[in-house]
Design an enzyme around this catalytic site. Sequence first.
Site, PDB file in Angstrom:
ATOM      1  N   ASN A 204      -5.916 -67.480  27.136  1.00 56.68           N
ATOM      2  CA  ASN A 204      -5.164 -67.761  28.362  1.00 56.68           C
ATOM      3  C   ASN A 204      -6.174 -68.099  29.447  1.00 56.68           C
ATOM      4  O   ASN A 204      -6.881 -67.225  29.937  1.00 56.68           O
ATOM      5  CB  ASN A 204      -4.343 -66.510  28.738  1.00 56.68           C
ATOM      6  CG  ASN A 204      -3.663 -66.638  30.094  1.00 56.68           C
ATOM      7  OD1 ASN A 204      -3.624 -67.718  30.667  1.00 56.68           O
ATOM      8  ND2 ASN A 204      -3.135 -65.529  30.589  1.00 56.68           N
ATOM      9  N   TRP A 205      -6.211 -69.385  29.787  1.00 56.70           N
ATOM     10  CA  TRP A 205      -7.220 -69.816  30.776  1.00 56.70           C
ATOM     11  C   TRP A 205      -6.825 -69.435  32.201  1.00 56.70           C
ATOM     12  O   TRP A 205      -7.611 -69.598  33.126  1.00 56.70           O
ATOM     13  CB  TRP A 205      -7.437 -71.332  30.669  1.00 56.70           C
ATOM     14  CG  TRP A 205      -8.315 -71.732  29.507  1.00 56.70           C
ATOM     15  CD1 TRP A 205      -8.753 -70.925  28.487  1.00 56.70           C
ATOM     16  CD2 TRP A 205      -8.873 -73.032  29.246  1.00 56.70           C
ATOM     17  NE1 TRP A 205      -9.537 -71.636  27.611  1.00 56.70           N
ATOM     18  CE2 TRP A 205      -9.628 -72.937  28.058  1.00 56.70           C
ATOM     19  CE3 TRP A 205      -8.790 -74.268  29.895  1.00 56.70           C
ATOM     20  CZ2 TRP A 205     -10.309 -74.032  27.510  1.00 56.70           C
ATOM     21  CZ3 TRP A 205      -9.462 -75.357  29.353  1.00 56.70           C
ATOM     22  CH2 TRP A 205     -10.223 -75.233  28.173  1.00 56.70           C
ATOM     23  N   LYS A 206      -5.585 -69.002  32.382  1.00 58.26           N
ATOM     24  CA  LYS A 206      -5.097 -68.656  33.724  1.00 58.26           C
ATOM     25  C   LYS A 206      -5.339 -69.830  34.676  1.00 58.26           C
ATOM     26  O   LYS A 206      -5.224 -70.984  34.256  1.00 58.26           O
ATOM     27  CB  LYS A 206      -5.744 -67.354  34.197  1.00 58.26           C
ATOM     28  CG  LYS A 206      -5.574 -66.232  33.157  1.00 58.26           C
ATOM     29  CD  LYS A 206      -5.956 -64.877  33.658  1.00 58.26           C
ATOM     30  CE  LYS A 206      -5.738 -63.844  32.553  1.00 58.26           C
ATOM     31  NZ  LYS A 206      -5.999 -62.464  32.968  1.00 58.26           N
TER      32      LYS A 206
ATOM     33  N   HIS B 181       3.612 -62.494  31.732  1.00 55.90           N
ATOM     34  CA  HIS B 181       2.271 -61.971  31.986  1.00 55.90           C
ATOM     35  C   HIS B 181       2.302 -61.063  33.216  1.00 55.90           C
ATOM     36  O   HIS B 181       3.022 -61.344  34.182  1.00 55.90           O
ATOM     37  CB  HIS B 181       1.283 -63.119  32.192  1.00 55.90           C
ATOM     38  CG  HIS B 181      -0.145 -62.662  32.125  1.00 55.90           C
ATOM     39  ND1 HIS B 181      -0.756 -62.022  33.182  1.00 55.90           N
ATOM     40  CD2 HIS B 181      -1.054 -62.701  31.126  1.00 55.90           C
ATOM     41  CE1 HIS B 181      -1.995 -61.704  32.827  1.00 55.90           C
ATOM     42  NE2 HIS B 181      -2.195 -62.105  31.585  1.00 55.90           N
TER      43      HIS B 181
ATOM     44  N   GLU C 281       0.350 -60.769  35.577  1.00 55.86           N
ATOM     45  CA  GLU C 281       0.002 -61.446  36.828  1.00 55.86           C
ATOM     46  C   GLU C 281       1.221 -62.171  37.414  1.00 55.86           C
ATOM     47  O   GLU C 281       1.359 -62.279  38.632  1.00 55.86           O
ATOM     48  CB  GLU C 281      -1.174 -62.409  36.584  1.00 55.86           C
ATOM     49  CG  GLU C 281      -2.486 -61.631  36.438  1.00 55.86           C
ATOM     50  CD  GLU C 281      -3.528 -62.284  35.556  1.00 55.86           C
ATOM     51  OE1 GLU C 281      -3.409 -63.483  35.250  1.00 55.86           O
ATOM     52  OE2 GLU C 281      -4.469 -61.565  35.155  1.00 55.86           O
TER      53      GLU C 281
ATOM     54  N   GLU D 251      -0.676 -55.873  26.796  1.00 55.84           N
ATOM     55  CA  GLU D 251      -1.791 -56.013  27.730  1.00 55.84           C
ATOM     56  C   GLU D 251      -1.696 -54.918  28.791  1.00 55.84           C
ATOM     57  O   GLU D 251      -0.933 -55.072  29.777  1.00 55.84           O
ATOM     58  CB  GLU D 251      -1.743 -57.375  28.425  1.00 55.84           C
ATOM     59  CG  GLU D 251      -1.870 -58.548  27.486  1.00 55.84           C
ATOM     60  CD  GLU D 251      -2.435 -59.784  28.188  1.00 55.84           C
ATOM     61  OE1 GLU D 251      -3.398 -60.346  27.664  1.00 55.84           O
ATOM     62  OE2 GLU D 251      -1.951 -60.165  29.270  1.00 55.84           O
TER      63      GLU D 251
ATOM     64  N   GLY E 244      -9.195 -58.074  32.903  1.00 58.13           N
ATOM     65  CA  GLY E 244     -10.252 -58.542  33.789  1.00 58.13           C
ATOM     66  C   GLY E 244     -11.114 -57.446  34.383  1.00 58.13           C
ATOM     67  O   GLY E 244     -11.866 -57.689  35.333  1.00 58.13           O
TER      68      GLY E 244
ATOM     69  N   SER F 127      -9.643 -57.474  28.424  1.00 58.74           N
ATOM     70  CA  SER F 127     -11.095 -57.308  28.288  1.00 58.74           C
ATOM     71  C   SER F 127     -11.588 -57.380  26.846  1.00 58.74           C
ATOM     72  O   SER F 127     -12.554 -56.703  26.475  1.00 58.74           O
ATOM     73  CB  SER F 127     -11.554 -56.008  28.959  1.00 58.74           C
ATOM     74  OG  SER F 127     -11.313 -56.062  30.360  1.00 58.74           O
TER      75      SER F 127
ATOM     76  N   GLY G 133      -8.392 -63.561  28.073  1.00 56.94           N
ATOM     77  CA  GLY G 133      -8.512 -64.288  29.329  1.00 56.94           C
ATOM     78  C   GLY G 133      -9.921 -64.834  29.509  1.00 56.94           C
ATOM     79  O   GLY G 133     -10.285 -65.886  28.976  1.00 56.94           O
ATOM     80  N   GLY G 134     -10.723 -64.106  30.249  1.00 57.55           N
ATOM     81  CA  GLY G 134     -12.066 -64.571  30.629  1.00 57.55           C
ATOM     82  C   GLY G 134     -12.908 -65.082  29.472  1.00 57.55           C
ATOM     83  O   GLY G 134     -13.571 -66.121  29.582  1.00 57.55           O
TER      84      GLY G 134
END
Length: 249
Positions: A9-11, A93, A95, A163, A169, A209, A230-231
């Site tokens: 997920n590149w967000k 998600h 977020e 999640e 993150g 993470s 993510g990251g």
Amino acid sequence: MRRKLAAGNWKMNGLAASLSELDALTTAHADPKVDILICPPAPLISAAVVQAADHPLAIGGQDCHSAASGAHTGDISADMLRDAGASHVIVGHSERRTDHGETDDDVRAKTRAALEAGLIAVLCIGETLEEREAANTLEIIAGQLAGSVPDLVTAENLVIAYEPVWAIGTGKVPTLNQIGEVHDFIRTKLIQRFGDGVGNSMRILYGGSVKGSNAADIFAVSNVDGALVGGASLKAEDFSPIVSALESA
Ligand code: 13P
């Protein structure tokens, strides 16, 4: 046997130049033993689909509206994602639940729209730190599953992503026992609601993470069928070791 899934997920990260990461990824995993999915920001989806053509790499959206079309400035429908060549969409998600006030009802409606459009929904659930510290994790998970997952799902068109909000993150990861407890609980709930066939075949991802350095341990936990990353999905050199760890799990 559940086919494992490594999802990125590149967000809200990435410009056209970032699509070169997809080339690096498909070169490193030309014949992967697991499914690989990248969800770039919406403006990159069409180009990502072109780039991923002829490679075992699926492209997905990060959200969709619950309506098929209409006066919803700035929103994207599931049909539009499908039309752009996406095969998956992330829904619910944390977020989006936080930044946009999305409720379980909203997420259920979005999921239904995604399935009706022929997309595979990757539906996110997870507790906050306060909820975990108050020992409410399983209750929260049960409520989100009951409220967010529509009735007409199959093991093919829905993926659950656990999640924990506090792990996203932050570099903080639950213990392997904590991950296993929640994943086993989700599996039990899916079987209770959808029966043995669907409940046992639906994939459950862990997200929060995940890195090359912890992926193998996480993938060894029962009922962990992959990861939503993510990251560490932004660069092929970071994501590739996670894919490799999943292939070896
Ligand atoms: P990080 O891997 O950056 O913690 O993000 C996880 C996530 O939210 C994926 O959807």
